[in-house]
Motif scaffolding. Structure first.
Motif, PDB file in Angstrom:
ATOM      1  N   GLU A  98      -8.710  17.662 -27.175  1.00 53.93           N
ATOM      2  CA  GLU A  98      -9.620  17.448 -26.040  1.00 53.93           C
ATOM      3  C   GLU A  98      -9.776  15.967 -25.748  1.00 53.93           C
ATOM      4  O   GLU A  98      -9.874  15.561 -24.590  1.00 53.93           O
ATOM      5  CB  GLU A  98     -10.988  18.077 -26.325  1.00 53.93           C
ATOM      6  N   PHE A  99      -9.802  15.146 -26.799  1.00 51.10           N
ATOM      7  CA  PHE A  99      -9.919  13.699 -26.586  1.00 51.10           C
ATOM      8  C   PHE A  99      -8.780  13.199 -25.713  1.00 51.10           C
ATOM      9  O   PHE A  99      -9.001  12.500 -24.709  1.00 51.10           O
ATOM     10  CB  PHE A  99      -9.919  12.958 -27.924  1.00 51.10           C
ATOM     11  N   PHE A 100      -7.559  13.530 -26.084  1.00 53.67           N
ATOM     12  CA  PHE A 100      -6.404  13.047 -25.322  1.00 53.67           C
ATOM     13  C   PHE A 100      -6.378  13.636 -23.909  1.00 53.67           C
ATOM     14  O   PHE A 100      -6.084  12.925 -22.937  1.00 53.67           O
ATOM     15  CB  PHE A 100      -5.111  13.386 -26.069  1.00 53.67           C
ATOM     16  N   THR A 101      -6.702  14.903 -23.790  1.00 45.95           N
ATOM     17  CA  THR A 101      -6.690  15.563 -22.476  1.00 45.95           C
ATOM     18  C   THR A 101      -7.739  14.972 -21.543  1.00 45.95           C
ATOM     19  O   THR A 101      -7.457  14.669 -20.384  1.00 45.95           O
ATOM     20  CB  THR A 101      -6.939  17.078 -22.635  1.00 45.95           C
ATOM     21  N   GLU A 102      -8.948  14.789 -22.060  1.00 46.98           N
ATOM     22  CA  GLU A 102     -10.050  14.301 -21.224  1.00 46.98           C
ATOM     23  C   GLU A 102      -9.856  12.857 -20.786  1.00 46.98           C
ATOM     24  O   GLU A 102     -10.450  12.428 -19.787  1.00 46.98           O
ATOM     25  CB  GLU A 102     -11.376  14.479 -21.971  1.00 46.98           C
ATOM     26  N   HIS A 103      -9.038  12.113 -21.517  1.00 46.41           N
ATOM     27  CA  HIS A 103      -8.773  10.718 -21.137  1.00 46.41           C
ATOM     28  C   HIS A 103      -7.388  10.548 -20.518  1.00 46.41           C
ATOM     29  O   HIS A 103      -6.929   9.415 -20.322  1.00 46.41           O
ATOM     30  CB  HIS A 103      -8.936   9.801 -22.351  1.00 46.41           C
ATOM     31  N   ASN A 104      -6.747  11.677 -20.225  1.00 47.60           N
ATOM     32  CA  ASN A 104      -5.426  11.659 -19.586  1.00 47.60           C
ATOM     33  C   ASN A 104      -4.426  10.802 -20.352  1.00 47.60           C
ATOM     34  O   ASN A 104      -3.669  10.013 -19.777  1.00 47.60           O
ATOM     35  CB  ASN A 104      -5.541  11.152 -18.136  1.00 47.60           C
ATOM     36  N   LEU A 105      -4.436  10.978 -21.669  1.00 48.42           N
ATOM     37  CA  LEU A 105      -3.544  10.208 -22.532  1.00 48.42           C
ATOM     38  C   LEU A 105      -2.431  11.112 -23.063  1.00 48.42           C
ATOM     39  O   LEU A 105      -2.695  12.198 -23.588  1.00 48.42           O
ATOM     40  CB  LEU A 105      -4.310   9.627 -23.718  1.00 48.42           C
ATOM     41  N   SER A 106      -1.202  10.687 -22.900  1.00 43.27           N
ATOM     42  CA  SER A 106      -0.096  11.437 -23.493  1.00 43.27           C
ATOM     43  C   SER A 106      -0.017  11.085 -24.973  1.00 43.27           C
ATOM     44  O   SER A 106      -0.391   9.983 -25.386  1.00 43.27           O
ATOM     45  CB  SER A 106       1.218  11.093 -22.785  1.00 43.27           C
ATOM     46  N   TYR A 107       0.467  12.029 -25.773  1.00 41.52           N
ATOM     47  CA  TYR A 107       0.478  11.805 -27.220  1.00 41.52           C
ATOM     48  C   TYR A 107       1.580  12.618 -27.886  1.00 41.52           C
ATOM     49  O   TYR A 107       2.129  13.564 -27.309  1.00 41.52           O
ATOM     50  CB  TYR A 107      -0.874  12.187 -27.820  1.00 41.52           C
ATOM     51  N   SER A 108       1.891  12.229 -29.099  1.00 37.33           N
ATOM     52  CA  SER A 108       2.853  12.963 -29.921  1.00 37.33           C
ATOM     53  C   SER A 108       2.102  13.584 -31.092  1.00 37.33           C
ATOM     54  O   SER A 108       0.992  13.170 -31.435  1.00 37.33           O
ATOM     55  CB  SER A 108       3.953  12.036 -30.432  1.00 37.33           C
ATOM     56  N   GLU A 109       2.726  14.557 -31.719  1.00 32.68           N
ATOM     57  CA  GLU A 109       2.118  15.264 -32.841  1.00 32.68           C
ATOM     58  C   GLU A 109       3.110  15.271 -34.001  1.00 32.68           C
ATOM     59  O   GLU A 109       4.249  15.690 -33.841  1.00 32.68           O
ATOM     60  CB  GLU A 109       1.780  16.692 -32.396  1.00 32.68           C
ATOM     61  N   GLU A 110       2.669  14.789 -35.163  1.00 34.34           N
ATOM     62  CA  GLU A 110       3.574  14.684 -36.308  1.00 34.34           C
ATOM     63  C   GLU A 110       2.877  15.180 -37.578  1.00 34.34           C
ATOM     64  O   GLU A 110       1.655  15.075 -37.697  1.00 34.34           O
ATOM     65  CB  GLU A 110       3.975  13.213 -36.546  1.00 34.34           C
ATOM     66  N   PRO A 111       3.659  15.691 -38.532  1.00 32.38           N
ATOM     67  CA  PRO A 111       3.080  16.029 -39.838  1.00 32.38           C
ATOM     68  C   PRO A 111       2.743  14.748 -40.586  1.00 32.38           C
ATOM     69  O   PRO A 111       3.287  13.679 -40.284  1.00 32.38           O
ATOM     70  CB  PRO A 111       4.200  16.812 -40.534  1.00 32.38           C
TER      71      PRO A 111
END
Length: 261
Positions: A98-111
């Motif tokens: 939600e943090f990234f979505t609400e601030h319109n920030l693209s992001y990656s997801e890693e283990p």
């Protein structure tokens, strides 16, 4: 109210009463996010961080700043936009996304190597990294050390039985020049089971102001925190009244490492 003289004259107790046995499970915290019981989240950020930002930064730029139990705190974007590197840790994956979505920030997801099942969400810009795991799984080996820590709803949220473990972790994450802004709360602990939990001044001093010892934290031996109380403010609201309280104080501290021989 912004001064020590304005707040109600309360006789502070070092006894946390029945709260010492209170345990909030990880499942309960996750459920709060799922059921949107997140009254602790502040959409506009917290006035204390804005007021004491200069204290946290201490004239420095390009800092690494840690947000324990970060949720989706809007201040993370605010500080990242200033050019700082922000690192947070949060149990709820929902909160981080939600943090990234609400601030319109693209992001990656890693283990996260070394933490089974953990993930880290990194902004494409590279200056925001949010770990999804238990805070107690984090270490300086994984996350590094920090120039600043903003602890508004973390110490008061963890189970009272875990406070010593928590304090040791925070100390291990502090660079030598780290400025740690810590907010605790005071109220009649016999009238509310928490969280947020009652954390008296005496406990802040015992957790952070004494020599730390123990086989897992020997590297901290010889370090204590110098503790300065910046303000004590009456923050009583209708919500606190609904909890059965008749006062609620917010206390802000500045913690800095101090080496001793």
């Amino acid at each position: 109210m912004d001064s020590f003289t304005d707040v109600p004259r309360i006789k502070e107790s070092s006894d946390i009463g029945q709260q010492q046995y209170r345990v909030v499970t990880e499942e309960e915290w996750l459920q709060k996010w799922q059921m949107r019981k997140i009254g602790f989240h502040k959409e506009q950020g917290h006035r204390i961080l804005r007021k004491y930002l200069d204290v946290l930064l201490n004239g420095r730029s390009g800092l690494r700043i840690f947000f324990p139990l970060c949720g989706k705190a809007v201040e993370m974007k605010w500080l990242a936009d200033m050019g700082h590197c922000v690192v947070g840790v949060e149990l709820s994956e929902c909160a981080l996304k939600e943090f990234f979505t609400e601030h319109n920030l693209s992001y990656s997801e890693e283990p996260v190597p070394g933490i089974s099942g953990a993930k880290v969400f990194k902004s494409t810009s590279g200056n925001i990294s949010l770990y999804c795991c238990s805070i107690y799984d984090l270490s300086s080996t994984i996350a590094g050390r920090f120039d600043g820590i903003w602890d508004r709803g973390s110490l008061v949220a963890i189970n009272p039985c875990d406070r010593e473990h928590y304090a040791n972790l925070m100390l291990s994450l502090m660079e030598g020049s780290c400025c740690y802004l810590l907010v605790s709360v005071l109220y009649d602990s016999n009238k509310h089971k928490g969280p947020p939990f009652y954390v008296p001044d005496s406990e802040i001093k015992s957790l952070f102001g004494l020599l730390i010892s123990g086989e897992n934290i020997t590297s901290l031996k010889g370090k204590v925190c110098e503790i300065k109380c910046l303000e004590k403010v009456d923050d009583f609201s209708d919500q606190h009244k609904a909890w059965g309280l008749d006062y609620f104080l917010e206390v802000t501290y500045l913690l800095t490492l101090k080496s001793v021989s």
